[in-house]
Design an enzyme around this catalytic site. Sequence first.
Site, short mmCIF file in Angstrom:
data_model
loop_
_atom_site.label_atom_id
_atom_site.label_comp_id
_atom_site.label_asym_id
_atom_site.label_seq_id
_atom_site.Cartn_x
_atom_site.Cartn_y
_atom_site.Cartn_z
N HIS A 216 6.81 6.29 19.44
CA HIS A 216 5.54 6.74 19.14
C HIS A 216 4.35 5.62 19.28
O HIS A 216 4.08 5.08 18.03
CB HIS A 216 5.33 7.42 17.61
CG HIS A 216 4.65 8.37 17.32
ND1 HIS A 216 3.30 8.41 17.90
CD2 HIS A 216 4.41 9.03 15.97
CE1 HIS A 216 2.35 9.27 17.20
NE2 HIS A 216 3.05 9.54 16.17
N ARG B 75 3.36 15.38 23.38
CA ARG B 75 4.24 15.14 22.52
C ARG B 75 5.43 16.18 22.57
O ARG B 75 5.25 17.42 22.92
CB ARG B 75 3.83 15.34 20.77
CG ARG B 75 4.78 15.51 19.77
CD ARG B 75 4.41 15.65 18.33
NE ARG B 75 3.83 14.22 18.06
CZ ARG B 75 3.56 14.07 16.83
NH1 ARG B 75 3.66 14.84 15.70
NH2 ARG B 75 3.31 12.68 16.60
N ARG C 172 -1.79 14.87 12.19
CA ARG C 172 -2.79 13.44 12.43
C ARG C 172 -2.92 12.98 13.88
O ARG C 172 -3.96 12.93 14.34
CB ARG C 172 -2.01 12.29 11.97
CG ARG C 172 -2.21 12.30 10.28
CD ARG C 172 -1.00 11.91 9.47
NE ARG C 172 -0.04 12.77 9.70
CZ ARG C 172 0.16 13.54 8.56
NH1 ARG C 172 -0.55 13.57 7.63
NH2 ARG C 172 0.96 14.66 8.84
N THR C 173 -1.75 12.89 14.55
CA THR C 173 -1.95 12.68 15.96
C THR C 173 -2.71 13.54 16.87
O THR C 173 -3.43 13.05 17.62
CB THR C 173 -0.27 12.31 16.54
OG1 THR C 173 0.36 11.94 15.64
CG2 THR C 173 -0.28 11.77 17.98
N LYS D 100 7.92 32.09 27.55
CA LYS D 100 8.38 32.85 28.48
C LYS D 100 9.29 32.13 29.41
O LYS D 100 9.89 32.64 30.36
CB LYS D 100 7.27 33.39 29.41
CG LYS D 100 6.30 34.18 28.55
CD LYS D 100 5.28 35.08 29.61
CE LYS D 100 3.87 35.13 29.16
NZ LYS D 100 2.66 35.26 30.22
#
Length: 302
Positions: A132, A104, A54-55, A82
């Site tokens: 959030h 995020r 969703r986000t 890496k």
Amino acid sequence: MKDLVGIKELSRQDIEEILNTAKAFKEVLQRDIKKVPTLRGKTAINLFFEPSTRTRTSFELAEKRLSLDVLNFSVSTSSVVKGETLYDTLKTIEAYNVDYIVIRHSCSGAAKFVASHTPASVVNAGDGTNEHPTQALLDAFSILEVKGRLDGLKIAIVGDIIHSRVARSNLYLLSKFDTEIRFVGPPTLLPEQPPDNVKLFYDLKSGIKDADIIMLLRIQLERQNAAFIPSLKEYFHVWGLKKEAFSYIKDDAIIMHPGPMNRGVEISTEVADSPRSVILRQVTNGIATRMAVIYLLTQREV
Ligand code: CP
């Protein structure tokens, strides 16, 4: 304000300004041409170090509706695998002269770290168990659409509170309004010492029966390092919201969930797909709310 790192830093007035702006953008999104030229020529990058449906998609849509050029950064195919650090990843992106970074990350504080090391505007799309913020804003926007107000409401947040950044951002937001906030769930998943304005309920029925808003949370297994519940099956038996609850909750109570839902754990399919559920409305409102946040961050002096 350069960044949106958390709700904690916002005033009630800031939140109302974002929600009013989101309302205007929602009207734009209902037109045939759902796009405004406001941010043409500017660039956004979506940096997701944790999974998202969703986000990530709604930030991308919000950015495209604002006419931004959009880069999506896929961690699994990047040089992060890496061993490149967050700082070096940030400096690499910055070399492209981007204007907005949506991030995020699994570490609490990652968005604040990035914001303090870049001139770009940073929007927190979820950092560990911390915040959030855009989820809480779209939740408030959805409540306002259905209830017409935030003041005077009883809101029951049910489930895995201690691991939930959604619960934390909603707590900060709702505390700036005249609301009654309840945390409902097993003692192992609720804070031992909640803020003074929060009531704890260790019994589902008592916690939700006269609530206006029932906000369910996912069990955050990925953030749990111990057994907080005996089993998911038992959790559903005791704490899952099932259709039997419709016999005792308020007739006009609404059911919310930030997603992703675990059907058969915190919510039954009958409840998730019932007319009382506003879960897909929340998803829709993510676009207008995120457009508002990005747009308002552009109003700063540079
Ligand atoms: N609500 C929410 O953050 O969902 P995603 O993890 O799918 O983005």
